[in-house]
Design an enzyme around this catalytic site. Structure first.
Site, PDB file in Angstrom:
ATOM      1  CE  LYS A 252      -4.091   1.929   2.262  1.00 39.99           C
ATOM      2  NZ  LYS A 252      -5.115   1.761   3.288  1.00 39.99           N
TER       3      LYS A 252
ATOM      4  CD  GLU B  46     -19.223  -3.313   9.261  1.00 40.86           C
ATOM      5  OE1 GLU B  46     -18.468  -2.459   8.769  1.00 40.86           O
ATOM      6  OE2 GLU B  46     -19.413  -4.435   8.725  1.00 40.86           O
TER       7      GLU B  46
ATOM      8  NE  ARG C 237     -20.645  -3.583   6.044  1.00 41.06           N
ATOM      9  CZ  ARG C 237     -20.249  -3.910   4.827  1.00 41.06           C
ATOM     10  NH1 ARG C 237     -20.645  -3.196   3.788  1.00 41.06           N
ATOM     11  NH2 ARG C 237     -19.462  -4.942   4.619  1.00 41.06           N
TER      12      ARG C 237
END
Length: 590
Positions: free
Chosen positions: A248, A336, A364
């Protein structure tokens, strides 16, 4: 010559005219183009820099947009956008009326699925692949690019589990960089690390066990290797899985070294990557930091307090508790549903659980909030960060539905503080021994009070506050949008005619104060930074109707449409909940 190749490319057809040995040069130019614009404009940087070679290779090998390419979440899709007819618009990224920061079907035929929340790519791509089978489109390719943080989520596994028993032409590419926004966590992350290090025998492969043709791990920055493997996979039938390893922030040294900070670094120097320092001295705090520091203060006093967050320790400032009391603060990854039910389980055993989830992500875990928490009346304390309009992240991230979707749930208290001090006091009150769940919603960004760390005070649940008395119009607000009302009243024609009432609790609603308002005022205006349909104003309307009061009620809030990206002031203006529009509304009613 700078941007020599990139300047000749408008779409993937142009890209495919290049020779393979020109692609590394294109990758360099594409990185520079992104760095140059994001350094001035802000946005998501590290994720896109990490997949430049993959992006080029995918559009070079596959026949997009006929072949369908889906990016999970979409933080990493800037290179994709630039190569697919949006290079000249890229400077408008995340602006009002500009291009979205995430892939979006209405924006481009190359964006085959709209994303913004994680872990949806495999299910969506599988759905497309199965539709292609039914239509006898056997040559069509369907590619889902998903990160190692997103693939640990339950929905990704549901998609993998189903795909493995189909003969769908699906290619899942795992972009493994060991980080989402914060570093990846959990047993799957440890497994992937051992695969990368060659510690796992070939037969012990989770993905192979799910009937995928597994290949890798390969270097995701090695263009020749990527191209050859993608070409091979083009001709393999059924579900396939390619594991690539990337870095990244690749190509910008500081972004590689501090991947958390450079996920979305703000403005920085393009050449060096050095972030422009923001002078934050003397500024009021961010609401997330009020939450984070308050939680640490409370947890040090009470050993039963724990903190839980799904993959957002930095964004939510749960990181402060993770640093101070690591054994009592948990990052559960992008999960979640698990976060909510884990909180419920801990609450059954007498723990005081602060479950911090962004408002847009609590959606969610809706069944878990109802079934596992509220139905059993477990006193979980939900802290809903990023409630209301969040700005440049746009429609996928605005937290404007929570009042409406939580209001209908029995047993659940819904609270919205006016300012930082009230947020602190709500958190303090919630951990004193509530016997039911509570959701405390607060916005992204800074408050307005510098001296916010006042001694704690217990708040009376369900009690409204009179901020200002008036004679004709009663303005009823909930949450921090009330500060706009305070400013607007001072600017209106007859400030003395307007009363202002703050409702820290949307549920239970203060019926006693409401009764007084309905008897003493001619008109009511309600305001919220949430959906008008099913929101705070709806509750006021219901009360007035039920009691048959002959009083006019006007509701201000988020209209029945998805609000796109832009700055918070711009979006408040569009929704007519900015100071100017509130002032005009008061004058109109006067």
């Amino acid at each position: 010559m700078e941007n020599n190749l990139l300047s000749t490319i408008n779409n993937p057809s142009d890209l495919r005219k290049l020779s393979e040995n020109q692609l590394p040069q294109l990758a360099k130019e594409l990185r520079e183009f992104i760095i140059d614009i994001i350094s001035q404009k802000e946005g998501h940087l590290g994720a896109s820099l990490g997949v430049i070679e993959l992006t080029i290779a995918l559009h070079y090998v596959f026949n997009t947009p006929e072949d369908l390419l889906i990016w999970d979440v979409g933080h990493q899709a800037y290179g994709h956008k630039i190569l697919t007819e949006r290079k000249s618009l890229f400077h408008t990224n995340r602006d009002l009326n500009g291009i979205s920061g995430f892939p979006k079907r209405s924006e481009s035929i190359y964006d085959s699925f709209g994303v913004g929340h994680s872990s949806t790519s495999i299910s969506a791509a599988l759905g497309m692949a199965m539709a292609s089978l039914l239509k006898n489109e056997t040559e069509k390719q369907h590619i889902a690019v998903i990160g190692d943080a997103s693939i640990a989520s339950g929905m990704a596994f549901e998609g993998l589990n189903h795909a493995g028993v189909t003969n769908a032409n699906l290619l899942v590419i795992l972009n493994d960089n060991a980080i989402g926004i914060d570093p990846s966590v959990g047993a799957l992350k440890n497994y992937l690390t051992s695969v990368k290090e060659g510690r796992n025998p070939k037969q012990n492969n989770i993905i192979k066990s799910l009937n995928f043709d597994y290949s890798g791990p390969i270097d995701g920055h090695d263009l020749p290797k990527l191209l050859s493997e993608l070409r091979r996979l083009q001709n393999v039938k059924g579900p396939k899985f390619l594991h690539i390893i990337t870095t990244k922030g690749k190509g910008l040294q500081l972004a590689e070294e501090d991947q958390v900070k450079y996920h979305a670094p703000g403005k920085f120097e393009a050449k060096t990557g050095k972030i422009h320092p923001k002078n934050e001295e003397g500024l009021p705090p961010k609401f997330q930091d009020v939450f984070g520091h308050t939680l640490v203060t409370l947890a040090k006093e009470n050993s039963r307090i724990v903190g839980i967050t799904p993959a957002m320790p930095s964004g939510s400032s749960m990181k402060y508790m993770m640093e101070a009391l690591p054994e009592r603060a948990f990052d559960v990854g992008i999960a979640e549903q698990h976060a909510v039910t884990l909180s419920a389980g801990m609450a059954t055993q007498g723990m005081i659980v602060f479950c911090n989830i962004y408002s847009t992500f609590l959606q969610r875990a809706y069944d878990q909030v109802i079934h596992d928490v509220a139905l059993q009346n477990l006193p979980v304390i939900f802290c809903l960060d990023r409630a209301g309009l969040v700005g440049e992240d746009g429609a996928t991230h605005h937290g404007v539905f929570d009042i409406a979707y939580l209001s209908c749930i029995p047993n659940l208290i819904i609270a919205a503080p006016l300012n930082e001090i009230e947020l602190r006091n709500m958190m303090y009150t919630a951990q004193l021994g509530l016997h039911q769940p509570i959701a405390i919603r607060y916005p992204r960004g800074r408050g307005e009070i510098i001296d916010w760390q006042q001694p704690f005070e217990k708040i009376e649940i369900g009690k409204a506050r009179v901020l200002k008395k008036g004679s004709k119009i009663a303005f009823l607000s909930t949450g921090t949008i009330g500060t706009n009302v305070t400013k607007a009243i001072l600017l209106c024609k007859q400030p003395e005619a307007v009363g202002h009432f703050h409702f820290p609790f949307i549920k239970p609603l203060d019926h006693t104060t409401l009764e007084t308002i309905c008897k003493e005022y001619e008109k009511i205006i309600t305001i919220e930074d949430g959906s008008i349909i099913g929101g705070f104003g709806s509750h006021i309307n219901h009360y007035v109707l039920e009691k048959k009061y002959a009083i006019t009620v006007v509701n201000l809030g988020i209209p029945d449409t998805f609000i796109e990206q832009g700055s918070v002031p711009e979006l408040q203006h569009i929704c007519q909940i900015d100071v100017t529009n509130i002032t005009n509304q008061i004058n109109l009613l006067l």
